[in-house]
Design an enzyme around this catalytic site. Structure first.
Site, PDB file in Angstrom:
ATOM      1  N   CYS A   7      56.949  84.617  92.677  1.00 25.86           N
ATOM      2  CA  CYS A   7      56.835  85.974  93.236  1.00 25.86           C
ATOM      3  C   CYS A   7      56.112  86.838  92.214  1.00 25.86           C
ATOM      4  CB  CYS A   7      58.200  86.525  93.628  1.00 25.86           C
ATOM      5  SG  CYS A   7      59.366  86.736  92.276  1.00 25.86           S
ATOM      6  N   ASN A  10      59.279  87.664  89.115  1.00 26.26           N
ATOM      7  CA  ASN A  10      60.194  86.528  88.797  1.00 26.26           C
ATOM      8  C   ASN A  10      61.591  87.022  88.402  1.00 26.26           C
ATOM      9  OD1 ASN A  10      60.348  83.732  86.432  1.00 26.26           O
ATOM     10  ND2 ASN A  10      60.947  83.764  88.561  1.00 26.26           N
ATOM     11  N   CYS A  12      63.483  88.931  91.219  1.00 24.16           N
ATOM     12  CA  CYS A  12      64.211  89.171  92.482  1.00 24.16           C
ATOM     13  C   CYS A  12      64.138  87.977  93.432  1.00 24.16           C
ATOM     14  CB  CYS A  12      63.670  90.409  93.190  1.00 24.16           C
ATOM     15  SG  CYS A  12      63.905  91.937  92.264  1.00 24.16           S
ATOM     16  N   ARG A  13      62.967  87.726  94.010  1.00 25.38           N
ATOM     17  CA  ARG A  13      62.863  86.731  95.076  1.00 25.38           C
ATOM     18  C   ARG A  13      62.792  85.290  94.581  1.00 25.38           C
ATOM     19  NH1 ARG A  13      57.792  89.600  97.691  1.00 25.38           N
ATOM     20  NH2 ARG A  13      57.565  90.025  95.446  1.00 25.38           N
ATOM     21  N   SER A  14      61.853  84.981  93.669  1.00 26.25           N
ATOM     22  CA  SER A  14      61.709  83.563  93.281  1.00 26.25           C
ATOM     23  C   SER A  14      62.925  83.010  92.531  1.00 26.25           C
ATOM     24  CB  SER A  14      60.395  83.306  92.527  1.00 26.25           C
ATOM     25  OG  SER A  14      60.294  84.070  91.360  1.00 26.25           O
ATOM     26  N   ASP A 121      59.417  92.435  99.335  1.00 27.10           N
ATOM     27  CA  ASP A 121      59.823  92.720  97.961  1.00 27.10           C
ATOM     28  C   ASP A 121      61.029  93.667  98.003  1.00 27.10           C
ATOM     29  OD1 ASP A 121      60.089  93.554  95.389  1.00 27.10           O
ATOM     30  OD2 ASP A 121      57.963  94.024  95.094  1.00 27.10           O
TER      31      ASP A 121
HETATM   32  P1  4NP Z   1      60.037  90.117  92.571  1.00 31.08           P
HETATM   33  O1  4NP Z   1      60.315  91.686  92.662  1.00 31.08           O
HETATM   34  O2  4NP Z   1      58.545  89.942  92.608  1.00 31.08           O
HETATM   35  O3  4NP Z   1      60.706  89.572  93.788  1.00 31.08           O
HETATM   36  O4  4NP Z   1      60.657  89.621  91.278  1.00 31.08           O
HETATM   37  C1  4NP Z   1      59.777  92.620  91.781  1.00 31.08           C
HETATM   38  C2  4NP Z   1      60.316  92.789  90.533  1.00 31.08           C
HETATM   39  C3  4NP Z   1      59.818  93.756  89.686  1.00 31.08           C
HETATM   40  C4  4NP Z   1      58.764  94.552  90.110  1.00 31.08           C
HETATM   41  C5  4NP Z   1      58.227  94.381  91.359  1.00 31.08           C
HETATM   42  C6  4NP Z   1      58.723  93.410  92.198  1.00 31.08           C
HETATM   43  N1  4NP Z   1      58.292  95.566  89.249  1.00 31.08           N
HETATM   44  O5  4NP Z   1      57.439  96.369  89.709  1.00 31.08           O
HETATM   45  O6  4NP Z   1      58.684  95.642  88.078  1.00 31.08           O
END
Ligand code: 4NP
Length: 153
Positions: A7, A10, A12-14, A121
């Site tokens: 993602c 790295n 939240c989702r992955s 997201d």
């Molecule tokens: P992820 O979510 O891609 O599912 O891990 C996010 C985590 C952090 C951010 C964006 C999306 N950020 O902008 O810091």
């Protein structure tokens, strides 16, 4: 068989996708890892809300640490699942060749073939967003697990 979940951050989702698929496969035969296309959170634990929703369903992801996707990952892994179109574009940009590009797939295409449905997201959303993401990933990982079992039997 080696599967990489990717993602943006790295955190939240992955990490959820990694933990969910690991919980469904024989980890002596199948490697599951995750990475982010952005390095902002490298070295950090998953987001508290991802740790909490996973724990609610009996999966511990608190030991995971975020890392950045590298060009070596395209050699090391057989399949690379991404969460959304933006991830897909970012991952393909790093892919060294056509063979590497062919390893990349949007994870919900396992549930809804060729439709490019995204795992949203949840970073800027509330806890409900994480519940929804968990359910989407659990459905996809059940299908992935069945496919993998046929291959590693
Ligand atoms: P992820 O979510 O891609 O599912 O891990 C996010 C985590 C952090 C951010 C964006 C999306 N950020 O902008 O810091």
């Amino acid at each position: 068989m080696k599967v990489l979940m990717v993602c943006l951050g790295n955190i939240c989702r992955s990490p959820l996708a990694e933990g969910i698929l690991q919980s469904k496969v024989d980890t002596t035969k199948v490697t599951v890892d995750s990475a982010g296309t952005a390095a902002w959170h490298s070295g950090e634990k998953p987001d508290k809300r991802s740790i909490a929703v996973a724990k609610k369903y009996g999966i511990d992801i608190s030991h995971q640490r975020a890392r950045n996707l590298t060009v070596e990952d395209f050699e090391l892994f057989d399949k690379i699942y991404v969460m959304d179109r933006s991830n897909y574009i970012n991952v393909c940009r790093l892919a060294p060749n056509e063979k590497a590009v062919a390893k990349v797939e949007m994870i919900l295409n396992e549930v809804h073939p060729d439709s490019n449905v995204e795992v949203p997201d949840p970073y800027y959303r509330g806890d409900q967003g994480f519940e929804k993401v968990f359910a989407m990933l659990d459905e996809a990982c059940t299908i992935i697990q069945k496919k993998i079992n046929q291959e590693v039997k």
